[in-house]
Design a protein around this motif. Sequence first.
Motif, PDB file in Angstrom:
ATOM      1  N   LYS A 102      -3.576  -2.533 -11.360  1.00  9.89           N
ATOM      2  CA  LYS A 102      -2.617  -1.075 -11.338  1.00  9.89           C
ATOM      3  C   LYS A 102      -2.081  -0.794  -9.888  1.00  9.89           C
ATOM      4  O   LYS A 102      -2.781  -0.744  -8.874  1.00  9.89           O
ATOM      5  N   ALA A 103      -0.771  -0.067 -10.111  1.00  8.96           N
ATOM      6  CA  ALA A 103      -0.062   0.336  -9.010  1.00  8.96           C
ATOM      7  C   ALA A 103       0.882   1.421  -9.419  1.00  8.96           C
ATOM      8  O   ALA A 103       0.972   1.875 -10.613  1.00  8.96           O
ATOM      9  N   MET A 104       1.086   2.327  -8.391  1.00 13.29           N
ATOM     10  CA  MET A 104       1.909   3.482  -8.661  1.00 13.29           C
ATOM     11  C   MET A 104       3.205   3.603  -7.507  1.00 13.29           C
ATOM     12  O   MET A 104       2.806   3.101  -6.420  1.00 13.29           O
ATOM     13  N   LEU A 124      -2.214   8.389 -16.554  1.00  8.04           N
ATOM     14  CA  LEU A 124      -1.833   7.133 -16.685  1.00  8.04           C
ATOM     15  C   LEU A 124      -2.392   5.971 -15.982  1.00  8.04           C
ATOM     16  O   LEU A 124      -2.671   4.760 -16.185  1.00  8.04           O
ATOM     17  N   LEU A 125      -3.028   6.326 -14.880  1.00 12.72           N
ATOM     18  CA  LEU A 125      -3.620   5.469 -13.696  1.00 12.72           C
ATOM     19  C   LEU A 125      -5.297   5.136 -14.450  1.00 12.72           C
ATOM     20  O   LEU A 125      -5.603   4.392 -13.885  1.00 12.72           O
ATOM     21  N   GLY A 126      -5.759   5.995 -14.887  1.00 17.07           N
ATOM     22  CA  GLY A 126      -6.994   5.668 -15.518  1.00 17.07           C
ATOM     23  C   GLY A 126      -8.315   6.105 -14.555  1.00 17.07           C
ATOM     24  O   GLY A 126      -8.043   6.216 -13.436  1.00 17.07           O
ATOM     25  N   GLU A 127      -9.368   5.759 -15.255  1.00 20.80           N
ATOM     26  CA  GLU A 127     -10.591   5.905 -14.294  1.00 20.80           C
ATOM     27  C   GLU A 127     -11.560   4.647 -14.350  1.00 20.80           C
ATOM     28  O   GLU A 127     -12.680   5.088 -13.748  1.00 20.80           O
ATOM     29  N   ASN A 128     -11.094   3.545 -14.604  1.00 20.94           N
ATOM     30  CA  ASN A 128     -11.695   2.490 -14.570  1.00 20.94           C
ATOM     31  C   ASN A 128     -11.728   1.612 -13.350  1.00 20.94           C
ATOM     32  O   ASN A 128     -12.597   0.867 -13.121  1.00 20.94           O
ATOM     33  N   GLU A 129     -10.650   1.884 -12.582  1.00 22.61           N
ATOM     34  CA  GLU A 129     -10.510   0.970 -11.418  1.00 22.61           C
ATOM     35  C   GLU A 129      -9.362   1.284 -10.421  1.00 22.61           C
ATOM     36  O   GLU A 129      -8.902   2.319 -10.627  1.00 22.61           O
ATOM     37  N   PRO A 130      -9.638   0.892  -9.259  1.00 22.03           N
ATOM     38  CA  PRO A 130      -8.566   1.551  -8.171  1.00 22.03           C
ATOM     39  C   PRO A 130      -7.060   1.110  -8.303  1.00 22.03           C
ATOM     40  O   PRO A 130      -6.789   0.210  -9.073  1.00 22.03           O
ATOM     41  N   GLY A 183       2.743   3.922   4.332  1.00 23.06           N
ATOM     42  CA  GLY A 183       3.332   4.183   3.031  1.00 23.06           C
ATOM     43  C   GLY A 183       2.531   3.358   1.835  1.00 23.06           C
ATOM     44  O   GLY A 183       3.083   3.352   0.754  1.00 23.06           O
ATOM     45  N   ILE A 184       1.687   2.687   2.336  1.00 25.71           N
ATOM     46  CA  ILE A 184       0.999   1.645   1.210  1.00 25.71           C
ATOM     47  C   ILE A 184      -0.301   1.968   1.284  1.00 25.71           C
ATOM     48  O   ILE A 184      -0.930   2.001   2.363  1.00 25.71           O
ATOM     49  N   HIS A 185      -0.947   2.350   0.182  1.00 28.40           N
ATOM     50  CA  HIS A 185      -2.653   2.708   0.216  1.00 28.40           C
ATOM     51  C   HIS A 185      -3.141   2.414  -0.935  1.00 28.40           C
ATOM     52  O   HIS A 185      -2.414   2.045  -2.027  1.00 28.40           O
ATOM     53  N   VAL A 186      -4.503   2.286  -0.991  1.00 29.75           N
ATOM     54  CA  VAL A 186      -5.249   1.737  -2.183  1.00 29.75           C
ATOM     55  C   VAL A 186      -6.151   3.080  -2.648  1.00 29.75           C
ATOM     56  O   VAL A 186      -7.022   3.556  -1.618  1.00 29.75           O
ATOM     57  N   MET A 187      -6.052   3.705  -3.698  1.00 29.06           N
ATOM     58  CA  MET A 187      -6.937   4.724  -3.916  1.00 29.06           C
ATOM     59  C   MET A 187      -8.247   4.383  -5.150  1.00 29.06           C
ATOM     60  O   MET A 187      -7.501   3.673  -6.197  1.00 29.06           O
ATOM     61  N   SER A 188      -9.186   5.062  -5.124  1.00 33.17           N
ATOM     62  CA  SER A 188     -10.106   5.111  -6.387  1.00 33.17           C
ATOM     63  C   SER A 188     -10.094   6.084  -7.290  1.00 33.17           C
ATOM     64  O   SER A 188      -9.881   7.276  -6.649  1.00 33.17           O
TER      65      SER A 188
END
Length: 247
Positions: A2-4, A96-102, A181-186
């Motif tokens: 997933k991405a935003m 929309l991003l959910g709680e299951n994956e970064p 401006g690019i990052h990954v979140m859990s």
Amino acid sequence: MKAMIFAAGLGTRLKPLTDTMPKALVPVAGKPLLRHVVEKLEKSGFGDIVINVHHFSDQIIQYLKANNNFGLNISVSDETERLLDTGGGIKKASSLLGENEPFLIHNVDIISNADLVALYKRHIQSQADATLLVSQRKTSRYLLFNQEHRLQGWKNETTGEVKSPIADFDADHYEKYAFSGIHVMSPSVFKQMERYPEKFPIMDFYISEANQLQFQASVSTSLEMIDVGKLNSLDEAEKKLSAFNGN
């Protein structure tokens, strides 16, 4: 994966182009900025994408519809009524991003040679709450990290302003890097965001929660990027794209 994509901004620095269109649809090398980012995400294996919209939101929604969402699972987080800033945008899109994956976050106006797959994998391996892609690019504002590359603060080199949750913080004792401006979140960040207002910047969240959550740097020594934020950056962005594509 997933991405935003942050595509809700007003794009004031790109006026007069953004007087009639959203920043996300400003063309570079014959394609809107949004399409460049979507294609980069798709090539990197991100098939589920959330895009937040505000300024000329109807144009972005129609553009996606006309292109059949590029064959991807694209959802829109609608901020038409109120622009929520970057942190508020993530908070609103949490369902929309959910709680299951970064999930990876990418500004719509960033063009780069970043290895998004490597960044995502590094985040998973580190088990951090967020992993920020940074480099030693020259800028006026820096993120400050300790020797373990954990976020500790922020500094504006022009004004001397410093932010940190650490008492008696001495910015000179930390490594400084420019954020891409690019990052990954859990999804672990969502619980902490519950006590934040509807609208807030993600960088304020990162700094305020740096003691409570683990925000790591992913330092790239080969990152080349351009923030397509001003009219005079459009030609340079086209040259960068041509170089990245080997043309």
